[in-house]
Design an enzyme around this catalytic site. Structure first.
Site, PDB file in Angstrom:
ATOM      1  CB  SER B  12      -0.896  -0.055   1.321  1.00  0.00           C
ATOM      2  OG  SER B  12      -1.867   1.036   1.207  1.00  0.00           O
ATOM      3  CG  HIS B  39      -4.354  -1.025  -0.795  1.00  0.00           C
ATOM      4  ND1 HIS B  39      -4.135  -1.145   0.381  1.00  0.00           N
ATOM      5  CD2 HIS B  39      -4.982  -2.263  -0.985  1.00  0.00           C
ATOM      6  CE1 HIS B  39      -4.292  -2.023   1.176  1.00  0.00           C
ATOM      7  NE2 HIS B  39      -4.890  -2.889   0.041  1.00  0.00           N
ATOM      8  CG  ASP B 132      -5.920  -5.609   3.014  1.00  0.00           C
ATOM      9  OD1 ASP B 132      -6.157  -6.483   3.322  1.00  0.00           O
ATOM     10  OD2 ASP B 132      -5.627  -5.191   1.627  1.00  0.00           O
TER      11      ASP B 132
END
Lengths: 277, 191
Positions: B12, B39, B132
């Site tokens: 991310s 992401h 996540d």
């Protein structure tokens, strides 16, 4: 939440559940892609706090209300208005002008979910002054979502994004003129809903029911295996008029299917094919 | 031990730099496939694919539904889709609810890969600002997968790898100076 302690169904148990669904309820999920289906069933089993596979299986076989919940939870109902703005721009600029030449425009949203895409289409048709001579057939396997389509009410907190999507898709009006805000809900103009015809339809087992100039089935067949995709595509082919259009999701293709030779992709990157044979 | 069949990399905020360091080390004599779950915002942005392609001998492509998993290919999760793996080693896409406020979610792909690949899976979790990936790493670990986490001290955004190192044992802590160790693990099966 301690996720390790939760029940996790094995591949074999998933197959037993799928067999039960056919045998007891007449719903066939056998040709759904397993990875996603398994994840969703296990999520449901965890959320509903079942302690054993036997308990879950018994409930699903014998409790019709719970079976209804199962279908609602297992089918994916995530959708949005004007998702993929370039796609809608292409509809607006290239596809609707072709449809405009027909005396009656028939469109099928196969796997319409809660109807955000159907209402997006109704807005496009109204702006192209075609809505009065259009019929939008919206079908889904899940009867619960059809009620939502009928109501035409969507969460208010989505409207900012939908409005941005609408503008990016080439919309020129004030998006908020299409709905009335009521607390947390946006109720869409009833004029848009009037041309929508709802029906329960299962792409696994049901057949063609009309002829259309445009069929949209976006991000529905990603949950099907190749065999079921092939069945659905043949069904769409049987349901499309010559020179009609078929629209798929942004990561889907007709390329490897048996009907591909009868179709030509429209001349840009969007996933829209025209029936040429 | 046999070498790994697949590497799933989850990243991310702040993870691109490390990915760009890893990629040049992947050589076509390794029979491995890579799935990259990043992401990011828009799929229409192809610059990521171009950027990565310049750094590797592998083919770089965004996942199309039912793509077969082939060696020497780096598959990028499309924006707004979860990526899962089927038993026949094809990729499937899913637009269901966001997980950890993310779609694609790293957890979803880690868990699915763990289910199919077990011991021949390597998971790499990089820099990021949310939680996540940790749940997916646990699933991978339970199935015998090899767990690599970017050293939080060297990550641009430490929260995501930090969550991982706090919650489960890690096989290799990755930082800027031990890429050779990672590659040894890849070639030999494990450390």
């Amino acid at each position: 939440m301690n996720s390790e302690a939760l029940l996790d169904l094995s591949d074999g148990e998933i197959e037993i559940v799928l067999n039960d669904l056919v045998e007891v309820h007449g719903y066939d999920f056998m040709n759904y892609s397993r990875a996603s289906l398994k994840r969703r069933i296990n999520r449901l089993v965890a959320n509903d706090k079942f302690l054993s596979f036997a308990e879950f299986r018994y409930r699903l076989r014998n409790d019709d209300v719970y079976f209804k919940r199962f279908v609602e939870e297992i089918t994916v109902n995530v959708t949005e208005m004007f998702r993929d703005t370039q796609f809608y721009r292409t509809l607006r600029e290239e596809i609707l002008p072709v449809l405009a030449t027909s005396p009656l425009v028939r469109i099928w949203h196969a796997g319409c979910s809660t109807g955000e895409e159907v209402y997006s289409m109704a807005i496009l048709l109204q702006e192209a002054q075609l809505l009065h001579k259009s019929l939008l057939y919206a079908t889904d396997i899940n009867p619960a979502v059809l009620e939502k389509v009928r109501a035409g009410i969507f969460p208010m907190n989505q409207m900012k994004r939908y409005s941005e999507n609408y503008i990016l898709s080439g919309g020129k009006n004030d998006f908020s003129s299409y709905y009335i805000a009521q607390y947390n809900a946006a109720k869409f103009d009833e004029q848009l809903g009037k041309k929508i015809i709802l029906a329960n339809h299962n792409l696994v087992s049901d057949s063609s029911f009309n002829e259309f100039q445009l069929i949209l089935c976006r991000n529905v067949m990603i949950y099907f295996d190749k065999e079921l995709q092939e069945r659905a595509l043949k069904l769409f082919d049987d349901s499309l008029e010559p020179l009609g259009f078929l629209a798929l999701g942004s990561k889907e293709t007709l390329k490897f299917s048996s009907i591909s030779h009868k179709y030509r992709q429209v001349a840009n990157k969007e996933k829209i094919w025209r029936k040429i044979k | 031990m046999a070498p790994f069949d697949i590497i799933v990399i989850g990243g991310s905020a702040g993870s691109l730099a490390m990915v760009l360091q890893i990629l040049p080390h992947l050589k076509t004599d390794m029979q491995v496939s890579v799935i990259l779950v990043f992401h990011r915002r828009s799929s229409e942005d192809t610059t990521l694919i171009e950027l990565l392609s310049h750094r590797t001998e592998f083919e770089v492509k965004e996942v199309d539904e039912k793509d077969p998993i082939r060696p020497h290919v780096i598959y990028i999760a499309p924006a707004d889709y979860h990526v899962l793996i089927e038993k026949d080693h094809t990729l499937s896409l899913d637009v269901s609810e966001k997980v950890n406020f993310c779609r694609p979610s790293i957890d979803v792909t880690f868990e699915s890969a763990a289910d199919i690949y077990g011991k021949s899976l390597m998971c790499i979790l990089l820099s990021g600002a949310n939680a996540d990936g940790v749940r997916g790493l646990k699933a991978a670990r339970d199935k015998g997968g090899f767990i690599v986490v970017q050293d939080p001290a060297s990550a641009e955004v430490s929260y995501m790898p930090q969550q991982a190192t706090e919650q489960l044992p890690v096989d290799l802590l990755l930082h800027d100076n031990n890429m050779d160790v990672l590659m040894d693990c890849l070639r030999s099966g494990r450390g």
